[in-house]
Design an enzyme around this catalytic site. Structure first.
Site, PDB file in Angstrom:
ATOM      1  N   THR A   3       0.820  -1.211   0.000  1.00 14.41           N
ATOM      2  CA  THR A   3       0.000   0.000   0.000  1.00 14.41           C
ATOM      3  C   THR A   3       0.854   1.262   0.000  1.00 14.41           C
ATOM      4  OG1 THR A   3      -1.670  -1.213   1.240  1.00 14.41           O
ATOM      5  CG2 THR A   3      -1.876   1.187   1.171  1.00 14.41           C
ATOM      6  N   GLY A  55      -3.922   3.233  -1.947  1.00 13.56           N
ATOM      7  CA  GLY A  55      -4.888   2.326  -1.343  1.00 13.56           C
ATOM      8  C   GLY A  55      -4.876   0.968  -2.017  1.00 13.56           C
ATOM      9  N   HIS A 101     -23.393  -6.758  26.941  1.00 13.29           N
ATOM     10  CA  HIS A 101     -22.752  -6.267  28.158  1.00 13.29           C
ATOM     11  C   HIS A 101     -23.361  -4.958  28.665  1.00 13.29           C
ATOM     12  CE1 HIS A 101     -19.624  -9.253  27.353  1.00 13.29           C
ATOM     13  NE2 HIS A 101     -19.098  -8.978  28.535  1.00 13.29           N
ATOM     14  N   GLU A 136      -5.910  -6.006   3.936  1.00 13.75           N
ATOM     15  CA  GLU A 136      -5.625  -7.038   2.920  1.00 13.75           C
ATOM     16  C   GLU A 136      -6.589  -6.937   1.740  1.00 13.75           C
ATOM     17  OE1 GLU A 136      -2.409 -10.039   3.296  1.00 13.75           O
ATOM     18  OE2 GLU A 136      -3.100  -8.274   4.337  1.00 13.75           O
TER      19      GLU A 136
END
Length: 388
Positions: free
Chosen positions: A127, A132, A341, A366
């Site tokens: 990258t 990008g 929670h 990735e």
């Protein structure tokens, strides 16, 4: 049937050993390390002792190779304890696979034995700040001269870059080539003059392990650094390597999702409201049911892609599906764990807030999930359908 039933006795022992390491050594300290953004030196040393960095290296080079499904389940266990630890060995494994598939024998002997023990750790650099996911638009160039290559350019979001002694650098050796990917190559770069790790990038999650910006300014690499010894093959080589990388990211997502589910289930059984455990309230029970179903489906999809890889088949579509589905599932599971929670899910005294911060990495890392969908669609058309 347990997912471990697909493994040999030896591989089940490997996964069990990592599971025990995570429970005894990782989980008790992960929250403290993560909140202070401290590099987990002792845990990395523990991974070296377990042989984690050699799981993709053949025995002839000192490794302890395992099947791809076993590698997926080991990665899941590490990410269950702390996702950053799984990240510390992700790019390392991809570089090992690149060397095995495409490296010269000299390159394999130079790097793989030290990579197997973790003495030498490796990462990959793709990258760029302005590129990008558009790898063909990269501007990092390696120009050939009488002494080798001179590298100029910049890379971004490179995990482990400061502590890895070997960087698989995707760059342009022929900037004028058309199409652009025909001019791309991989150089096996080591730290030295002209290569600067300029800064560690601040992140929402994925703490402890560094993600860096790299600057190449007249960095010299010998001609022998060219992976496989032939220019113009780097794009295809790296795309094959990313099949392993995307399986590894999918497995990280499994680990984060599993940790979130396990914590939510334990909390829902212990916490009471209106005179009964909260899991007995339909809304909470529905969350748990959906979380478990999504995690199970994600794991099976990832293991399917792993088995296809071991069968020697192309898995860019299958790995893309696994990464896409598992990462989105992990994000939903982490959010639902926060919901279960309640207020405590927003507290840094509980781990679910960490899972919620770590999960987005798998969605954008990735190759973003938007890119995964493009890959899947293109392969569906190229293959003539899902089962053609």
């Amino acid at each position: 049937m347990s997912v471990l039933d697909i493994l040999s006795d030896e591989e089940r022992l490997v996964v069990g050993t990592v599971h025990e390491f995570v429970d005894k050594e990782v989980r008790p300290v992960a929250r403290e390390f993560e909140h202070s953004d401290t590099y987990p030196e002792a845990l990395i040393e523990g991974m070296k002792r377990l042989g984690v960095f050699g799981l993709a290296v053949p025995e002839q080079y000192g490794g302890t190779p395992v099947s791809t499904p076993c590698y997926v389940l080991v990665t899941e266990e590490l990410a269950r304890g702390w996702m950053s630890l799984a990240g510390a060995m992700g790019g390392h494994t991809v570089v090992a696979k690149l060397l095995l598939h495409y490296g010269t024998e000299e390159q394999k002997r130079r790097y793989l034995p030290r990579m197997a023990t973790g003495e030498l750790r490796a990462t990959m650099a793709l990258t760029e700040p302005g590129g990008g996911s558009d790898l063909q638009a990269m501007r990092t160039v390696a120009r050939r001269d009488a002494e080798g290559y001179v590298v100029d350019g910049a890379k971004m979001w490179i995990t482990n870059a400061r502590r890895s002694g070997l960087i698989a650098l995707l760059c342009k050796t022929d900037p004028d080539a058309r199409p652009a990917h025909h001019g791309m190559s991989i150089l096996l770069v080591e730290h030295g003059p002209g290569l600067t790790v300029s800064r560690d990038l601040p992140k929402l999650g994925y703490k402890g392990v560094e993600s860096c910006e790299l600057s190449f300014d007249g960095h010299r690499a010998p001609a022998t650094a060219l992976l496989g010894g032939a220019e113009g093959r780097g794009f295809g080589q790296m795309m094959k390597g990313l099949e392993t990388g995307r399986l590894q990211v999918a497995a990280r997502a499994l680990g984060v999702g599993r940790a979130a589910l396990e914590d939510a289930l334990a909390y829902a059984r212990a916490r009471e409201s209106f005179g009964k455990p909260i899991w007995q309230h339909q809304s909470i029970g529905n969350y748990l049911a959906d979380m478990a179903t999504s995690l199970t489906a994600a794991r099976q999809l990832t293991l399917y892609a792993a088995r296809e890889a071991d069968a020697g088949r192309r898995i860019d579509m299958e790995a893309g599906m696994a990464k896409l589905f598992a990462s989105e599932a992990a994000m939903r599971i982490a959010l639902d764990a926060v919901r279960i929670h309640g207020g405590y899910g927003y507290s840094t005294e509980f781990d679910v807030e960490r899972y919620f911060r770590d999960a987005p990495l798998m969605i954008v890392g990735e190759g973003t999930n938007e890119i995964q969908r493009n890959v899947i669609a293109a392969q569906l058309v190229a293959r003539g359908g899902l089962d053609a």
